[in-house]
Design a protein around this motif. Sequence first.
Motif, PDB file in Angstrom:
ATOM      1  N   VAL A  10      21.109  17.578  -7.690  1.00  0.00           N
ATOM      2  CA  VAL A  10      21.010  16.184  -7.253  1.00  0.00           C
ATOM      3  C   VAL A  10      19.548  15.767  -7.165  1.00  0.00           C
ATOM      4  O   VAL A  10      19.166  14.689  -7.627  1.00  0.00           O
ATOM      5  N   THR A  11      18.710  16.632  -6.588  1.00  0.00           N
ATOM      6  CA  THR A  11      17.309  16.228  -6.383  1.00  0.00           C
ATOM      7  C   THR A  11      16.327  16.966  -7.297  1.00  0.00           C
ATOM      8  O   THR A  11      15.111  16.849  -7.125  1.00  0.00           O
ATOM      9  N   GLY A  12      16.846  17.751  -8.247  1.00  0.00           N
ATOM     10  CA  GLY A  12      15.980  18.310  -9.288  1.00  0.00           C
ATOM     11  C   GLY A  12      15.565  19.765  -9.117  1.00  0.00           C
ATOM     12  O   GLY A  12      15.011  20.354 -10.044  1.00  0.00           O
ATOM     13  N   ASN A  13      15.827  20.366  -7.943  1.00  0.00           N
ATOM     14  CA  ASN A  13      15.376  21.752  -7.727  1.00  0.00           C
ATOM     15  C   ASN A  13      16.067  22.722  -8.691  1.00  0.00           C
ATOM     16  O   ASN A  13      15.417  23.529  -9.357  1.00  0.00           O
ATOM     17  N   THR A  14      17.377  22.624  -8.752  1.00  0.00           N
ATOM     18  CA  THR A  14      18.146  23.572  -9.577  1.00  0.00           C
ATOM     19  C   THR A  14      17.893  23.304 -11.059  1.00  0.00           C
ATOM     20  O   THR A  14      17.878  24.231 -11.876  1.00  0.00           O
ATOM     21  N   LYS A  15      17.648  22.043 -11.380  1.00  0.00           N
ATOM     22  CA  LYS A  15      17.326  21.694 -12.768  1.00  0.00           C
ATOM     23  C   LYS A  15      16.039  22.407 -13.217  1.00  0.00           C
ATOM     24  O   LYS A  15      15.942  22.881 -14.347  1.00  0.00           O
ATOM     25  N   TRP A  51      23.472  23.960  -6.521  1.00  0.00           N
ATOM     26  CA  TRP A  51      22.748  23.841  -5.243  1.00  0.00           C
ATOM     27  C   TRP A  51      23.743  24.204  -4.155  1.00  0.00           C
ATOM     28  O   TRP A  51      24.948  23.921  -4.271  1.00  0.00           O
ATOM     29  N   VAL A  52      23.263  24.872  -3.132  1.00  0.00           N
ATOM     30  CA  VAL A  52      24.156  25.322  -2.064  1.00  0.00           C
ATOM     31  C   VAL A  52      24.518  24.139  -1.181  1.00  0.00           C
ATOM     32  O   VAL A  52      23.651  23.404  -0.693  1.00  0.00           O
ATOM     33  N   ARG A  54      26.871  23.478   2.055  1.00  0.00           N
ATOM     34  CA  ARG A  54      27.654  24.052   3.152  1.00  0.00           C
ATOM     35  C   ARG A  54      28.147  25.471   2.846  1.00  0.00           C
ATOM     36  O   ARG A  54      29.331  25.779   2.962  1.00  0.00           O
ATOM     37  N   THR A  78      19.769  27.162  -5.812  1.00  0.00           N
ATOM     38  CA  THR A  78      18.709  26.864  -4.854  1.00  0.00           C
ATOM     39  C   THR A  78      19.364  26.454  -3.541  1.00  0.00           C
ATOM     40  O   THR A  78      20.494  25.944  -3.522  1.00  0.00           O
ATOM     41  N   LEU A  79      18.636  26.686  -2.439  1.00  0.00           N
ATOM     42  CA  LEU A  79      19.163  26.343  -1.117  1.00  0.00           C
ATOM     43  C   LEU A  79      18.009  26.145  -0.136  1.00  0.00           C
ATOM     44  O   LEU A  79      16.870  26.523  -0.436  1.00  0.00           O
ATOM     45  N   ALA A  81      17.883  27.469   2.942  1.00  0.00           N
ATOM     46  CA  ALA A  81      17.649  28.696   3.718  1.00  0.00           C
ATOM     47  C   ALA A  81      16.754  29.663   2.941  1.00  0.00           C
ATOM     48  O   ALA A  81      16.503  29.459   1.752  1.00  0.00           O
ATOM     49  N   VAL A 115      14.695  20.413   0.779  1.00  0.00           N
ATOM     50  CA  VAL A 115      15.896  19.738   1.274  1.00  0.00           C
ATOM     51  C   VAL A 115      15.644  18.223   1.292  1.00  0.00           C
ATOM     52  O   VAL A 115      14.576  17.770   1.704  1.00  0.00           O
ATOM     53  N   LEU A 119      18.620  14.053   4.516  1.00  0.00           N
ATOM     54  CA  LEU A 119      19.340  15.039   5.325  1.00  0.00           C
ATOM     55  C   LEU A 119      18.465  15.486   6.499  1.00  0.00           C
ATOM     56  O   LEU A 119      18.948  15.596   7.638  1.00  0.00           O
TER      57      LEU A 119
HETATM   58  C1  LIG Z   1      24.854  17.746   1.675  1.00  0.00           C
HETATM   59  C2  LIG Z   1      23.927  18.937   1.595  1.00  0.00           C
HETATM   60  C3  LIG Z   1      24.395  20.174   2.034  1.00  0.00           C
HETATM   61  C4  LIG Z   1      23.560  21.307   1.990  1.00  0.00           C
HETATM   62  N1  LIG Z   1      24.021  22.503   2.442  1.00  0.00           N
HETATM   63  C5  LIG Z   1      23.178  23.575   2.479  1.00  0.00           C
HETATM   64  C6  LIG Z   1      23.619  24.818   3.005  1.00  0.00           C
HETATM   65  O1  LIG Z   1      24.758  25.011   3.405  1.00  0.00           O
HETATM   66  N2  LIG Z   1      22.728  25.826   3.057  1.00  0.00           N
HETATM   67  C7  LIG Z   1      21.440  25.709   2.602  1.00  0.00           C
HETATM   68  O2  LIG Z   1      20.691  26.677   2.689  1.00  0.00           O
HETATM   69  N3  LIG Z   1      21.007  24.546   2.051  1.00  0.00           N
HETATM   70  C8  LIG Z   1      21.845  23.479   1.969  1.00  0.00           C
HETATM   71  N4  LIG Z   1      21.406  22.299   1.433  1.00  0.00           N
HETATM   72  C9  LIG Z   1      20.069  22.237   0.788  1.00  0.00           C
HETATM   73  C10 LIG Z   1      20.174  22.256  -0.729  1.00  0.00           C
HETATM   74  O3  LIG Z   1      21.020  23.306  -1.189  1.00  0.00           O
HETATM   75  C11 LIG Z   1      18.790  22.467  -1.369  1.00  0.00           C
HETATM   76  O4  LIG Z   1      17.879  21.478  -0.945  1.00  0.00           O
HETATM   77  C12 LIG Z   1      18.868  22.489  -2.899  1.00  0.00           C
HETATM   78  O5  LIG Z   1      17.650  23.016  -3.405  1.00  0.00           O
HETATM   79  C13 LIG Z   1      19.110  21.123  -3.543  1.00  0.00           C
HETATM   80  O6  LIG Z   1      19.165  21.320  -4.949  1.00  0.00           O
HETATM   81  P1  LIG Z   1      18.974  20.163  -6.046  1.00  0.00           P
HETATM   82  O7  LIG Z   1      17.569  19.608  -5.905  1.00  0.00           O
HETATM   83  O8  LIG Z   1      19.153  20.873  -7.333  1.00  0.00           O
HETATM   84  O9  LIG Z   1      20.008  19.126  -5.794  1.00  0.00           O
HETATM   85  C14 LIG Z   1      22.231  21.179   1.467  1.00  0.00           C
HETATM   86  C15 LIG Z   1      21.781  19.928   1.007  1.00  0.00           C
HETATM   87  C16 LIG Z   1      22.614  18.817   1.076  1.00  0.00           C
HETATM   88  C17 LIG Z   1      22.109  17.481   0.567  1.00  0.00           C
END
Ligand SMILES: Cc1cc2nc3c(=O)[nH]c(=O)nc-3n(C[C@H](O)[C@H](O)[C@H](O)COP(=O)(O)O)c2cc1C
Length: 172
Positions: A10-15, A51-52, A54, A78-79, A81, A115, A119
């Motif tokens: 969604v926000t580019g990290n995993t991409k 992306w992780v 929940r 990516t996550l 944590a 993150v 959020l």
């Molecule tokens: C709705 C939501 C739920 C998330 N749940 C978790 C989670 O359970 N554990 C965690 O470590 N990060 C969690 N995150 C953080 C994202 O996994 C993390 O920022 C990730 O790198 C986003 O990837 P993206 O940029 O590819 O979308 C959550 C983020 C969002 C927006």
Amino acid sequence: MKHLIVYSSVTGNTKKIAEAIAQIFDEGADIFPVEAAPPADDYDFIAIGFWVDRGTADHKTQAYLRTIHGKKVALFATLGAYPDSEHAAKSMANAAALLADDNKLLGSFICQGKVASRLLEKFKDLPEGHPHAMTPEREARHREAAKHPDANDLQKAQEIFASLLTKISLVH
Ligand SMILES: Cc1cc2nc3c(=O)[nH]c(=O)nc-3n(C[C@H](O)[C@H](O)[C@H](O)COP(=O)(O)O)c2cc1C
């Protein structure tokens, strides 16, 4: 052998991780966001990134993982944590559990990712004692996450997937 990389971001990290991994395939790899993933039939190996959300893969990746059969698969994610946390290990295991048994999971990679600020803003308003309420420890973790994925993460992802490629040729 044809290689496919499918990622959800969604926000580019995993991409970013997906694009770094794509660079290591000498013969090239097809790379698609999960929303546009082609039929898997034509591919022998699929790298799936999420992306992780929940404690497991995001919803789109959950659905995609369930459609895969008889493939060599590797997962990346990516996550927020820390990547060496129990939460990271469980999140990866929860995603892996969605793959049918007829697939061969070759390995995985997980790292922190910034993150989304919307959020973090929500977390700030939570009352003390709430599981996501801000504490100094959580703030430090979010500050660290904000630096990722960094060049080191991209390099590690490439190294892990490069060694998986060797495995693929061994289990061919
Ligand atoms: C709705 C939501 C739920 C998330 N749940 C978790 C989670 O359970 N554990 C965690 O470590 N990060 C969690 N995150 C953080 C994202 O996994 C993390 O920022 C990730 O790198 C986003 O990837 P993206 O940029 O590819 O979308 C959550 C983020 C969002 C927006």
